[in-house]
Motif scaffolding. Structure first.
Motif, PDB file in Angstrom:
ATOM      1  N   ASN A   1       0.847  -1.196   0.000  1.00 60.03           N
ATOM      2  CA  ASN A   1       0.000   0.000   0.000  1.00 60.03           C
ATOM      3  C   ASN A   1       0.882   1.245   0.000  1.00 60.03           C
ATOM      4  O   ASN A   1       0.954   1.970   0.998  1.00 60.03           O
ATOM      5  CB  ASN A   1      -0.922  -0.007   1.223  1.00 60.03           C
ATOM      6  N   PRO A   2       1.566   1.509  -1.122  1.00 64.74           N
ATOM      7  CA  PRO A   2       2.551   2.598  -1.153  1.00 64.74           C
ATOM      8  C   PRO A   2       1.966   3.978  -0.888  1.00 64.74           C
ATOM      9  O   PRO A   2       2.653   4.852  -0.359  1.00 64.74           O
ATOM     10  CB  PRO A   2       3.144   2.496  -2.561  1.00 64.74           C
TER      11      PRO A   2
ATOM     12  N   SER B 115      12.392   4.244   1.667  1.00 68.86           N
ATOM     13  CA  SER B 115      12.804   5.416   0.890  1.00 68.86           C
ATOM     14  C   SER B 115      12.433   5.265  -0.578  1.00 68.86           C
ATOM     15  O   SER B 115      11.904   6.201  -1.204  1.00 68.86           O
ATOM     16  CB  SER B 115      14.320   5.619   1.032  1.00 68.86           C
ATOM     17  N   GLU B 116      12.682   4.085  -1.138  1.00 67.03           N
ATOM     18  CA  GLU B 116      12.408   3.848  -2.558  1.00 67.03           C
ATOM     19  C   GLU B 116      10.918   3.913  -2.861  1.00 67.03           C
ATOM     20  O   GLU B 116      10.487   4.576  -3.820  1.00 67.03           O
ATOM     21  CB  GLU B 116      12.956   2.478  -2.956  1.00 67.03           C
ATOM     22  N   VAL B 117      10.107   3.220  -2.045  1.00 69.86           N
ATOM     23  CA  VAL B 117       8.658   3.187  -2.277  1.00 69.86           C
ATOM     24  C   VAL B 117       8.079   4.596  -2.173  1.00 69.86           C
ATOM     25  O   VAL B 117       7.238   5.003  -2.999  1.00 69.86           O
ATOM     26  CB  VAL B 117       7.973   2.237  -1.273  1.00 69.86           C
TER      27      VAL B 117
ATOM     28  N   ARG C  72       7.332  12.546  -0.034  1.00 65.81           N
ATOM     29  CA  ARG C  72       8.602  12.972   0.561  1.00 65.81           C
ATOM     30  C   ARG C  72       9.118  11.878   1.505  1.00 65.81           C
ATOM     31  O   ARG C  72       8.485  11.586   2.541  1.00 65.81           O
ATOM     32  CB  ARG C  72       8.393  14.274   1.323  1.00 65.81           C
ATOM     33  N   PRO C  73      10.263  11.214   1.184  1.00 66.64           N
ATOM     34  CA  PRO C  73      10.753  10.102   2.013  1.00 66.64           C
ATOM     35  C   PRO C  73      11.017  10.473   3.459  1.00 66.64           C
ATOM     36  O   PRO C  73      10.947   9.616   4.342  1.00 66.64           O
ATOM     37  CB  PRO C  73      12.047   9.680   1.304  1.00 66.64           C
TER      38      PRO C  73
ATOM     39  N   SER D 123      12.499  -3.550  -8.099  1.00 67.67           N
ATOM     40  CA  SER D 123      12.559  -3.391  -6.644  1.00 67.67           C
ATOM     41  C   SER D 123      13.982  -3.097  -6.240  1.00 67.67           C
ATOM     42  O   SER D 123      14.930  -3.365  -6.983  1.00 67.67           O
ATOM     43  CB  SER D 123      12.067  -4.660  -5.932  1.00 67.67           C
ATOM     44  N   ALA D 124      14.134  -2.534  -5.063  1.00 69.34           N
ATOM     45  CA  ALA D 124      15.468  -2.158  -4.581  1.00 69.34           C
ATOM     46  C   ALA D 124      16.318  -3.381  -4.341  1.00 69.34           C
ATOM     47  O   ALA D 124      16.016  -4.213  -3.501  1.00 69.34           O
ATOM     48  CB  ALA D 124      15.335  -1.354  -3.283  1.00 69.34           C
TER      49      ALA D 124
END
Length: 449
Positions: A84-85, A117-119, A126-127, A219-220
């Motif tokens: 659920n980004p 952070s990536e998602v 804003r991460p 994905s990271a």
């Protein structure tokens, strides 16, 4: 003389915290040596119980890591975070909290920070928002986890040490911290500029490689395969957690022995101390994990958690021994100064705990130093439990590894330390979450205890 001695105490803590690693421990020993050999203070008792608990619990967590169990937990957490980004500001910190609560360590956070952070960045959120409160959530998980050294020290010999103390801590601190994290999430939901308006991010997006990597659907990192037996190690670890909780909830199930002098192992009435129960259960679980998953005992000593255990033990040994010596020598003066204030307003003791926690960079060390003082000042058990989250003040000075890791993993540059040092990304969510947790703890304690 008291002010001079207190200045030495604070000075040793500040210098030690800047040295990183075992610096806090060795500078604590410097301070202790000054107190004993120059001021003639009688040495207090070294924190052997906390050191034993740290060695047992962290060795078990290190075994879980060596067996692949931590990788499995991280994989589960990643699925939850990516599911659920759009709501990552809420999903990420609560995911971090529950997984760290289960494992009894904030080290799970390091593997989750780049994912958070990536998602967030891919959704142009804003991460700084999810990262900052996730760091605070990982700290709050320590105060309430049956597998953390701070909670074990608080429930064990020398502080609460009454039947059911562990359960009382859990049933107050866990919901209180959940409430604190929720309000912490609300405090950052609009924090800072949107990425589309952030000049630092817009400048970074001019780099084609950066923009391409940010907009990639990959994905990271590459998912490494789980070790065979990773899930088995998590099951064994889970059973150990359950056994410790049951031992705390139903002490009558444990064997009792002849009454005698209290020790690290037995209470005066012959009941087992929680430090003994935790040590036996956790290290037995370590052995079972290694046997069941065919993991070498040597491999356990090579993982990052095991080396962190040595750092934690040395740090707690030095700084707590120095602090307990100072407290014992000046107990009459300190109690005379604080008794009236704390008796009238118990919550004010949380300020003292918070300040020392900000300097010590260790929840276990702060717990062992300050909570006995709270008891000697006449604070009730419910009040002490409510104040317990205040030991998580290690975010105030932005030198703690979890804060630095979050800053480094935020490629957008939104998570940062301000020009005045303390005006960093973690200050507002930290103050809101911990302050709310303490207030909620007082309310819950009045109802539940």
């Amino acid at each position: 003389m008291l002010l001079l001695q207190f200045s030495i105490l604070i000075g040793m803590i500040l210098v030690g915290s800047q040295m990183k690693g075992i610096g806090l421990g060795v500078m604590g020993m410097v301070g202790l040596s000054i107190f004993v050999f120059i001021f003639g203070m009688k040495p207090g008792d070294p924190p052997i119980d906390v050191m034993l608990v740290i060695m047992a619990i962290v060795s078990t967590a290190a075994t879980l890591q060596a067996c692949g169990g931590l990788d499995y937990l991280v994989k589960l957490a990643e699925k939850v975070i990516r599911s659920n980004p759009s709501n990552i500001v809420f999903i990420a910190p609560f995911t971090v909290y529950f997984f760290c609560l289960f494992a009894g360590t904030a080290h799970l956070l390091y593997s989750l920070l780049p994912i958070i952070s990536e998602v967030a960045a891919k959704k142009r959120i804003r991460p700084e928002r999810p990262l900052s409160i996730s760091v605070i959530a990982s700290h709050l998980a320590i105060t309430g986890s049956p597998m953390s050294a701070a909670t074990a020290a608080f429930a064990g010999a020398g502080i609460l040490a009454y039947p059911g103390a562990l359960i009382d801590i859990m049933k107050v601190c866990i919901p209180a911290c959940i409430i604190g994290i929720f309000l912490g999430c609300l405090s950052v939901i609009r924090k800072g500029k949107e990425l589309s308006e952030d000049p630092i991010f817009l400048e970074k997006m001019k780099d084609p490689e950066f923009a391409k990597s940010l907009d990639s659907n990959d994905s990271a990192g590459e998912q490494k395969p789980l070790r065979k037996g990773a899930k088995t190690s998590v099951v064994i670890f889970s059973i150990a957690v359950l056994m410790i909780v049951l031992a705390g909830a139903f002490p009558q199930l444990l064997p009792t022995f002849e009454p005698g002098a209290a020790s690290l192992v037995l209470k005066a009435n012959g009941e087992l101390q929680m430090v003994a129960v935790i040590s036996m259960v956790t290290l037995t679980a370590s052995a079972l994990m290694m046997i069941a998953t065919k993991t070498s005992a040597v491999d356990v000593t090579k993982v990052s958690l095991f080396s962190s255990m040595a750092t934690a033990v040395v740090s707690v040994f030095g700084v707590v021994w120095m602090s307990s010596t100072f407290m014992a020598h000046n107990e009459i003066v300190i109690k005379g100064f604080m008794t009236d204030i704390v008796s009238a307003h118990p919550w004010t003791f949380a300020i003292a705990v918070f300040i020392l926690g900000a300097l010590m960079f260790s929840q276990a060390a702060t717990t062992k130093t300050m909570m006995p003082l709270g008891m000697s000042l006449g604070l009730s058990n419910p009040a002490l439990i409510a104040i317990f989250p205040a030991v998580n003040a290690d975010f105030v000075l932005p030198g703690y590894p979890t804060l630095l890791a979050a800053i480094n993993f935020d490629r957008t540059g939104s998570t940062k330390i301000g020009k005045f040092v303390v005006n960093h990304s973690f200050m507002i969510p930290g103050l809101v979450a911990i302050g709310t947790a303490i207030a909620a703890g007082f309310l819950l304690g009045a109802v539940l205890l």
